[in-house]
Structures are given as structure tokens and as C-alpha cells.
Design a protein around this motif. Structure first.
Motif, short mmCIF file in Angstrom:
data_model
loop_
_atom_site.label_atom_id
_atom_site.label_comp_id
_atom_site.label_asym_id
_atom_site.label_seq_id
_atom_site.Cartn_x
_atom_site.Cartn_y
_atom_site.Cartn_z
N GLU A 475 3.64 -21.34 -26.70
CA GLU A 475 3.88 -20.11 -25.81
C GLU A 475 5.31 -19.65 -26.21
OE1 GLU A 475 3.32 -21.63 -22.20
OE2 GLU A 475 0.92 -21.68 -22.19
N ALA A 476 6.18 -20.54 -26.22
CA ALA A 476 7.34 -20.07 -26.43
C ALA A 476 7.69 -19.19 -27.71
CB ALA A 476 8.40 -21.36 -26.38
N ALA A 477 7.11 -19.70 -28.78
CA ALA A 477 7.31 -19.28 -30.19
C ALA A 477 6.35 -17.87 -30.38
CB ALA A 477 6.30 -20.10 -31.22
N ALA A 478 5.49 -17.98 -29.56
CA ALA A 478 4.82 -16.32 -29.30
C ALA A 478 5.69 -15.40 -28.58
CB ALA A 478 3.27 -16.48 -28.56
N GLY A 479 6.06 -16.02 -27.58
CA GLY A 479 6.88 -15.06 -26.68
C GLY A 479 8.33 -14.87 -27.57
N ARG A 480 8.91 -15.49 -28.28
CA ARG A 480 10.02 -15.15 -28.99
C ARG A 480 9.78 -14.06 -30.12
NH1 ARG A 480 14.49 -18.53 -30.08
NH2 ARG A 480 14.23 -19.34 -27.98
N VAL A 481 8.61 -14.25 -30.65
CA VAL A 481 8.22 -13.31 -31.55
C VAL A 481 7.88 -11.93 -31.02
CG1 VAL A 481 6.23 -12.41 -33.38
CG2 VAL A 481 7.34 -15.17 -33.45
N ARG A 482 7.30 -11.77 -29.75
CA ARG A 482 7.16 -10.61 -29.05
C ARG A 482 8.43 -9.82 -28.83
NH1 ARG A 482 3.19 -14.00 -26.26
NH2 ARG A 482 1.17 -13.68 -26.97
N THR A 500 4.40 -15.37 -41.28
CA THR A 500 4.84 -16.62 -40.35
C THR A 500 4.05 -16.91 -39.09
OG1 THR A 500 7.08 -16.02 -41.04
CG2 THR A 500 6.88 -17.75 -39.39
N LEU A 501 3.51 -15.87 -38.42
CA LEU A 501 2.46 -15.90 -37.40
C LEU A 501 1.19 -16.37 -37.95
CD1 LEU A 501 3.09 -12.58 -35.32
CD2 LEU A 501 3.76 -14.90 -34.57
N LEU A 502 0.79 -16.12 -38.78
CA LEU A 502 -0.47 -16.77 -39.31
C LEU A 502 -0.19 -18.20 -39.77
CD1 LEU A 502 -1.90 -13.82 -41.78
CD2 LEU A 502 -2.59 -14.48 -39.43
N ASP A 503 0.71 -18.40 -40.55
CA ASP A 503 0.83 -19.95 -40.79
C ASP A 503 1.25 -20.60 -39.45
OD1 ASP A 503 1.03 -19.24 -43.38
OD2 ASP A 503 3.07 -19.13 -43.63
N ALA A 504 1.63 -20.08 -38.47
CA ALA A 504 1.91 -20.75 -37.09
C ALA A 504 0.72 -20.93 -36.38
CB ALA A 504 3.26 -20.09 -36.47
N ASP A 505 -0.20 -20.22 -36.64
CA ASP A 505 -1.81 -20.18 -35.99
C ASP A 505 -1.34 -19.67 -34.42
OD1 ASP A 505 -4.38 -20.46 -35.66
OD2 ASP A 505 -4.16 -22.68 -34.65
N ALA A 507 -2.72 -16.33 -33.14
CA ALA A 507 -3.48 -15.20 -33.26
C ALA A 507 -3.10 -14.14 -32.46
CB ALA A 507 -5.10 -15.60 -33.13
N GLY A 508 -2.95 -14.56 -30.85
CA GLY A 508 -2.58 -13.48 -30.03
C GLY A 508 -1.32 -12.64 -30.44
N ALA A 509 -0.18 -13.35 -30.72
CA ALA A 509 0.93 -12.84 -31.00
C ALA A 509 0.74 -11.89 -32.47
CB ALA A 509 2.26 -13.69 -31.32
N THR A 510 -0.01 -12.38 -33.30
CA THR A 510 -0.26 -11.73 -34.59
C THR A 510 -0.53 -10.35 -34.33
OG1 THR A 510 -0.43 -13.71 -35.74
CG2 THR A 510 -1.31 -11.77 -36.88
N ASP A 550 -7.84 -15.25 -40.15
CA ASP A 550 -8.30 -13.79 -40.27
C ASP A 550 -7.44 -12.84 -40.85
OD1 ASP A 550 -9.96 -11.71 -40.43
OD2 ASP A 550 -10.13 -11.67 -38.35
N THR A 551 -7.44 -12.35 -42.21
CA THR A 551 -6.50 -11.66 -42.81
C THR A 551 -7.21 -10.23 -42.76
OG1 THR A 551 -7.38 -12.17 -44.84
CG2 THR A 551 -5.49 -13.35 -44.16
N GLU A 552 -8.23 -10.01 -42.29
CA GLU A 552 -8.73 -8.65 -42.20
C GLU A 552 -7.85 -7.49 -41.45
OE1 GLU A 552 -11.07 -5.30 -43.31
OE2 GLU A 552 -11.26 -7.31 -44.04
N PRO A 553 -7.36 -7.95 -40.45
CA PRO A 553 -6.25 -7.03 -39.94
C PRO A 553 -5.24 -6.95 -40.57
CG PRO A 553 -7.09 -8.56 -38.34
CD PRO A 553 -7.48 -9.03 -39.67
N VAL A 554 -4.71 -7.69 -41.29
CA VAL A 554 -3.70 -7.40 -42.31
C VAL A 554 -4.03 -6.31 -43.62
CG1 VAL A 554 -2.14 -8.49 -44.10
CG2 VAL A 554 -2.74 -9.64 -42.10
#
Length: 772
Positions: A475-482, A500-505, A507-510, A550-554
Motif C-alpha cells: 500500500e505504501a509503495a502504491a501510494g508513493r507512486v501515485r 517498475t510497477l509491473l515488476d512490483a505487482d 496492478a491498481g497503481a499501474t 498484463d501488458t496489453e494496457p502498455v
């Protein structure tokens, strides 16, 4: 009868700790007041917990702004640590008495001058005699480094060496040293002037400590021991001076406050060292640890450890050399009037006898045995933030142990545990804790991932700070990225986050970052920014991830960015100087590679049209146009004849020497391998050169030589050899010009049949034709 005794110590000094322990044993106080944060009083009993292993630190922080914090490190040889353990074991009341950090970390504290009535009534005259010009450098230096002033008077190079020689390394443990320290500090304070930036804070701290002494006396304690930094002793002696209580109350009145929390955190000797930037640090924590735990024959033990360390690193260090070093250290100490060797004596002895004056092994000894790499530990049930608790749980689950010693691990991402470890390390990087650094994985397979792990104890601050973003590491990592996504001003910054977000799994933040990237790209007028974002996204979309993300959004982002970059390419390349043209050329090459990687005909067509429009420009920097023509030629978008004609026109006399040089450089730069193995490009250049008249050839020769000088010598030699062969053939092709050797080829056919398997029977003519 009330008995109050002040013990002025040096923070993290084993000599002070030993003298303090002897003095406390003799005094047997029923109340111990220690310079430290009262906000952490409830954590003092944990210092005796069996799982507590110094070095450790008390962390006091603001929960609403965790980065606003303060650390209070303790080693086993720190006098304050010894006092805490002594008091708890003896059943005495133990308290911290420094100014609470609920005040020191509050907004507005120290921003204004102290009120006039806050001046101490019985202060020495020098404390009130501040001139308009401010304190003189010499007097201000006394406050910053009081031991340095004493060391200079005694002929020592710095305060550390003076204190070590007279206090830390001295024999015996008598308590008289505290009276001498108090007298020395009193003399120094008479000649010192306060630091204007710290004056109010220091006065408030000492006022609070005096108030704490008076409060303990009123509570009925009879034997009160006060353990504080030596500098504060003269000020705290005034606790019962006439009018002092009123002055202290005025100083502490109406000070701002904030909510704070406290926790124990592991620490390390490396961070305890002065070299780390810690103001109260020491030069030699591991040496002080040796002095504290092994007072008898410390020299022999230290030198034996040095020899063992050298042998562990495949360096010679015999027992005879250790004996010789010990004798030399004893002799040096005798020559210098010391009762036993100091660290300086041992350093010189080791360098002369064990290291043979070689600085490299001596650097190893100093790092391991002078500073040290010891890392402390705290009880698992000690207070901490939710993110810290999640971190510890994740470490246990993934069998990862934070340690000062560095090491390398190879993760197999097909395994569930290793994949989770990769996610965990990538998430930590996102919250500012680069515990793991990615390395090239040994062996074959894209499923392998190499990491180099090296833990730094100060990262506990980042764990605490991450609590403001969420309750777990994820949660902290996702919040920091946001937060970073909201603050990002360039599309390229956002594209760098996605991988990096994909590597960190996460998905929501990605998804949120991709949406932010699309929104930013839709309104961005910076074409080069869009181009920088494309290559990493294209690689991610093309090869995906062994994590099955899932890389389709990319890929959808890439499909949107390429047309935008293509539409603005020509306009972005106008009016470029040489440096800007070089950068633009690099971006164009990178995007061309990204488009080729995606292998979508529609994207290729859009980008090819943009390159053709750029190649037709007459007023764009030649380096950019030349590379555009070359990329079109490589993609077979233009024929060799057209490429040669463009080359001829760009290097005609009408173009000028400068633009011509830039064009040929852009066309041929980084092309050694293509010139050697691709006959068409070499033929285009060769035909153009051979078609020049003598005068124009002489004029353009320096430009061509300048371009070919960028090729490696071996590549230039191979190009020359290719041109020397008939028809400019590549290696192995000259022989083919003399005809096909059917008998020689027939010898290979049986092996090919075995490799390729059986095939339908054919006639002899058909077989010969197929072979040819």
C-alpha cells in the motif's frame, strides 16, 4: 538527606561508561535522570530485553509527518545505555530529561528569539555579552567542539584523540574523572559564546533538564544521579540557584507541541561513526567495543583479530607477525608515555608488521576493526509502525534477513517464493529503500533475476515515513507512486514508473499511472518527451514479463504515443544546434527501434511517413536528416539509387562543408558492422565516392575521413578488405563469384538429411537444382 550528583559523560565513550558504572555502583541512586527524549520513557525497560542487542537507536517521530524525526543511538559502551541498564536492574526510577521532541519537532519551535525574561538569573556575564557583530569565530568554535579546544591546548591533533588517550584508553575506573570534566567544561563555557542558530534550543533544553531535577527532588527521591553530556554539567549545576526556577519556567512557557511516537530501531557501528555525519559520532566504534568488552590485553586481542581478518582475505599474517606487532605497539606506547597502547599505536604497529606499509589491507582492518560492521537488533514485540510490522512479517515469510553484510542472490521467477521476493524488493525500492540492487543474473533464462542485497539501518526512517502512504509495504509503495505520478511533469517520467510497477505487482497503481500518462501525453507539446517515453514501453509491451503481468494496457499506450510523436517530429527538429541534433538523432533511432519491436504494420507506416517528411527537409540539421535517410534505406523504404542520390545532393558544393559533414556523419554513424556485412550500404557509399571529380573528392575527403574515424580500427580494416575483393564482396562471397562447387556441396547433403529429417524422393535434376 537529598544528594544530587551530576555525571558529565561523553556520548559513546567506553571510558566514560566504565567510570560511570563504578560511580553508580558506589552511589546506588534511587532515581536516574538521563539526557534523552522523555517521549520514549515507556521504552526504557525494553533495554534489558533479552532480544535487545546494541547498537540500537530510539526513534522519535511525528506520525503525521514521519520524516520529521530524531534518532538517539546507543552502543553497549554508551554511558547512557549503561546507566539505563544499571538503574532498571537496581530497581531505581529511570527517566529521560531532555526537552521533549513533542516540542522540538513542533511547527514554529525555535523560529523566534527567546523571550527576554527567559535569560537565566545567575548566568555568567559572558552569556549576556553578545556584541552586535556576533560571537567571534574562536569563541563560537568552543561550543561546536569543546574537546577540540582542550586537545589543542594539550598538543593533540583533535578532541577524539585527546579524549581517547586521557579517558577512554586509560587504566582504572575511578570516579574522580567527573569532577575534572565538570571543572574543564566550566572553564570552557566561560570562554564560549552561543551559536545564534541554536541558542534558544540549547537554553530550552537545559531549562527543561533543570526542571526535571527539581521535580525529582520534590517527589522525595534521596539519591538522584544525573547523566548528561559533559557540556551541560555547568548549566545543570544551577538547578537550585536563586531565581532559576522562575527563569526556566519562563523559557518553557507557551512552547508549541505536536503529537509524537517512539520506537526502538536497529542501528550499526557504521552509522554510529562520525564519518557518517552523525554529530555525536565517534571515529572508532568497533575499537571502543573492544575496549569495553575486553579491557585486559586489548592490544593482543585486537592484533590477533586483525591477523585473522587478513587470513580470511588470503593475505599473509603469521602468529610471529602478531607477536612482533604487539611488542611494537607496547614500545610505541612507552615512548609516548602511555600505560598501554592506544589505537594510534596499534594502527602504526599493524601497518608496519602485518600490512608491510601496504594501504589496501590496512584499509580493510580500519573498516572492519576500527569502524566495524556490527548491526543491532530489537525485540520483535517492541512498538513500531504498521509498515514496520509488515516489513518484518514479509522478511520472515520470504526468509530475507536485514543484515549489514552484503550478499548476492539469484531468483528463479518461476518459483512462488522467489517471485514474491522480487515483488517485495521492487516495492521497497519504490518507497526509497534500495535494499536490493539489480544485477546481471548468471546462467541462461529470462526467468532468472540477480540481486545484490546490502541493508542500511537508517532505512528504518523510510519505513516509518512510508506509514503516511499506507499500512503495508504494498500500500505504501502504491501510494508513493501515485504521489510521484501527480508530481511528474514529463511523460518519460511516468513511462519509467510503469515497468517498475509491473515488476512490483501493483496492478491498481499501474492502471492509474497509465491513465495519468495518457492524460499528460494528450496535452503535451514536447515531442521529444513523448519519444523518450516510447522505447521502454515498447520493450515492455513486446517481451512482456516473466511475472505474467498484463501488458496489453502498455501496448495501448504505445499505439497512442507513436502517432503523436510522428505528427510533431518535423516541427520538433527545426533550429537545432549540434548538441541538440545529436540528442534528437539518438531519440529518433530509439523510437525507430521501438516501432520495429512492436511489429505492427500500421505503426510502422505512420513512423515511416514521418521519417520521409524529415528526410525531405532542407533546413533541418544534417545529422538528423542523414540518419532519417539511413533509417528509410535500412527499412527498404527507399532504394539504393535514391539513397545515393540524396547522399550526392547533400554533399554537393552547394551544401557547404559544415552541413555536408553533419549529413554524412548522421548517415554513417555507428555503421561499421553494416558496412562490412551489408553490401548495399557499402556499394552506395562506394559508388558516390567513385563518381566524384578530383577537385570535389579532395574537398570532401576530410569530411569522409572524419566520419570513418569514428569506426573502430578493426571495422575500418574490414571495410578496406571488403572493397579490395572483387565487386566489394563480403568475406566468403568472392569465392562464390567463381561458380558453384557441386561435388563439395554434395558432401554436406547426408548430414543435412539427418538434421532435417526425411523428405519426398526427387529426381536427380530436381536435387541438383535444390542444392544450387
Amino acid at each position: 538527606m537529598l544528594d544530587i550528583r551530576l555525571f558529565g559523560i561523553r556520548h559513546h565513550g567506553p571510558g566514560s561508561a566504565r567510570s560511570l558504572k563504578a560511580a553508580l555502583d558506589g552511589f546506588a541512586p534511587d532515581c536516574l535522570l538521563i539526557e534523552g527524549p522523555p517521549d520514549a520513557d515507556a521504552l526504557i525497560p525494553l533495554s534489558l530485553h533479552e532480544a535487545m542487542a546494541p547498537p540500537v537507536a530510539l526513534l522519535v517521530y511525528r506520525p503525521d509527518r514521519p520524516r520529521d524525526c530524531a534518532f538517539f543511538p546507543f552502543a553497549a559502551f554508551s554511558p547512557e545505555w549503561v546507566a539505563m541498564q544499571h538503574g532498571i536492574a537496581a530497581g531505581a526510577t529511570v527517566r529521560f530529561i531532555d526537552l521533549p521532541h513533542a516540542i522540538q519537532l513542533a511547527d514554529g519551535f525555535g523560529e523566534s528569539e527567546a523571550p527576554p525574561e527567559a535569560a537565566p538569573i545567575d548566568a555568567e556575564p559572558i552569556a549576556e555579552a553578545s556584541s552586535e557583530a556576533g560571537p567571534t569565530p574562536a569563541k563560537a568554535a568552543i561550543r561546536r567542539d569543546p574537546l577540540g579546544e582542550l586537545a589543542a591546548l594539550a598538543g593533540y591533533p583533535d578532541g577524539e584523540r585527546w579524549w581517547d588517550a586521557l579517558v577512554e584508553s586509560r587504566a582504572g575506573a575511578d570516579g574522580d574523572v567527573f569532577a575534572a570534566i565538570a571543572e574543564a567544561m566550566g572553564a570552557l563555557r566561560e570562554g564560549a559564546e552561543p551559536d545564534p542558530d541554536e541558542a534558544f534550543r540549547e537554553e530550552a533544553r537545559e531549562a527543561h533538564m533543570r526542571s526535571a531535577i527539581r521535580r525529582a527532588a520534590k517527589e522525595g527521591f534521596e539519591r538522584i544521579a544525573v547523566v548528561c553530556g559533559a557540556w551541560h554539567v555547568p548549566a545543570l549545576m544551577r538547578h537550585d540557584a536563586k531565581g532559576q526556577a522562575t527563569a526556566d519556567a519562563a523559557t518553557l512557557k507557551n512552547l508549541p507541541k505536536s503529537k509524537v511516537a517512539a520506537a526502538w530501531a536497529p542501528w550499526s557501528y557504521e552509522r554510529l561513526a562520525f564519518a557518517s555525519g552523525y554529530r555525536a559520532g565517534v571515529l572508532s566504534p568497533e575499537w571502543y567495543d573492544t575496549l569495553w568488552h575486553h579491557q585486559g590485553r586489548v592490544a593482543a586481542r585486537w592484533l590477533a583479530r586483525a591477523a585473522a581478518l587478513l587470513r580470511e582475505n588470503d593475505l599473509d599474517a603469521s602468529p610471529a607477525s602478531v607477536i612482533e606487532a604487539a611488542r611494537l605497539a607496547e614500545a610505541l606506547a612507552g615512548f609516548r608515555g602511555r600505560s598501554r597502547p592506544s589505537l594510534d599505536d596499534l594502527d602504526e604497529a599493524a601497518q608496519a608488521t602485518l600490512c608491510f606499509a601496504d594501504p589496501a589491507p590496512m584499509g580493510l582492518i580500519r573498516r572492519k576493526l576500527v569502524i566495524g560492521e556490527r548491526l543491532g537488533a530489537t525485540p520483535p514485540d517492541s512498538p513500531g509502525t504498521p509498515v514496520e510490522a509488515d516489513f518484518e512479517a514479509q522478511c520472515r515469510r520470504l526468509r530475507l534477513k536485514p543484515a549489514a553484510a552484503a550478499g548476492e542472490i539469484i531468483l528463479d521467477l518461476r518459483k512462488e517464493t522467489d517471485l514474491a521476493r522480487s515483488h517485495f524488493l521492487n516495492r521497497l525500492k519504490l518507497i526509497g529503500i534500495p535494499w536490493g540492487e539489480r544485477r546481471e543474473a548468471r546462467g541462461r533464462g529470462t526467468f532468472k533475476e540477480g540481486w545484490f542485497l546490502s541493508w542500511q539501518p537508517e532505512w528504518v526512517v523510510e519505513l516509518v515515513a512510508a506509514s503516511a502512504e499506507g499500512g503495508t509495504i504494498a500500500e505504501a509503495a502504491a501510494g508513493r507512486v501515485r504521489s510521484r505520478a501527480r508530481e511528474a511533469t514529463r511523460v518519460a517520467e511516468l513511462s519509467g514508473l510503469i515497468g517498475t510497477l509491473l515488476d512490483a505487482d501493483l496492478a491498481g497503481a499501474t492502471a492509474e499511472v497509465i491513465q495519468a500518462l495518457n492524460d499528460r501525453a494528450a496535452v503535451s507539446a514536447d515531442v521529444f518527451d513523448l519519444m523518450e517515453a516510447l522505447p521502454p514501453l515498447a520493450e515492455l509491451a513486446r517481451y512482456g514479463s516473466v511475472r505474467s503481468s498484463d501488458t496489453e494496457p502498455v501496448l495501448a499506450v504505445v499505439r497512442g504515443l507513436v502517432p503523436r510523436a510522428a505528427a510533431g517530429l518535423v516541427a520538433a527538429c527545426q533550429s537545432l544546434d549540434d548538441d541538440a541534433a545529436a540528442a534528437a538523432k539518438a531519440r529518433i533511432v530509439a523510437v525507430s527501434g521501438a516501432v520495429a519491436l512492436i511489429e505492427e504494420p500500421e505503426l510502422k507506416a505512420v513512423w515511416r511517413e514521418a521519417l520521409r517528411a524529415l528526410a525531405d527537409q532542407e533546413h533541418v540539421h544534417g545529422r538528423v536528416v542523414g540518419r532519417a535517410v539511413r533509417l528509410l534505406f535500412d527499412e527498404r523504404a527507399i532504394a539504393a539509387g535514391e539513397a545515393g542520390e540524396r547522399l550526392r545532393l547533400a554533399l554537393s558544393r552547394a551544401s557547404g562543408a559544415g552541413p555536408a559533414a553533419a549529413w554524412i556523419e548522421g548517415f554513417l554513424e555507428d555503421s561499421g558492422a553494416v558496412l562490412i556485412h551489408g553490401r548495399e550500404l557499402l556499394a552506395v557509399v562506394d559508388d558516390w565516392l567513385c563518381g566524384l571529380d578530383a577537385d570535389l573528392f579532395t574537398e570532401l575527403l576530410p569530411l569522409v575521413r572524419r566520419t570513418f574515424a569514428t569506426l573502430a580500427p578493426a571495422e575500418r580494416r574490414a571495410v578496406g578488405e571488403a572493397l579490395a575483393r572483387p565487386g566489394g564482396a563480403a568475406p566468403g562471397e568472392a569465392e562464390a563469384l567463381h561458380g558453384f562447387d557441386a561435388p563439395r556441396a554434395a558432401k554436406v547433403l547426408p548430414i543435412l538429411r539427418l538434421l532435417l529429417g526425411p523428405e519426398p524422393a526427387k529426381s536427380a535434376d530436381e536435387t541438383t537444382g535444390d542444392a544450387r
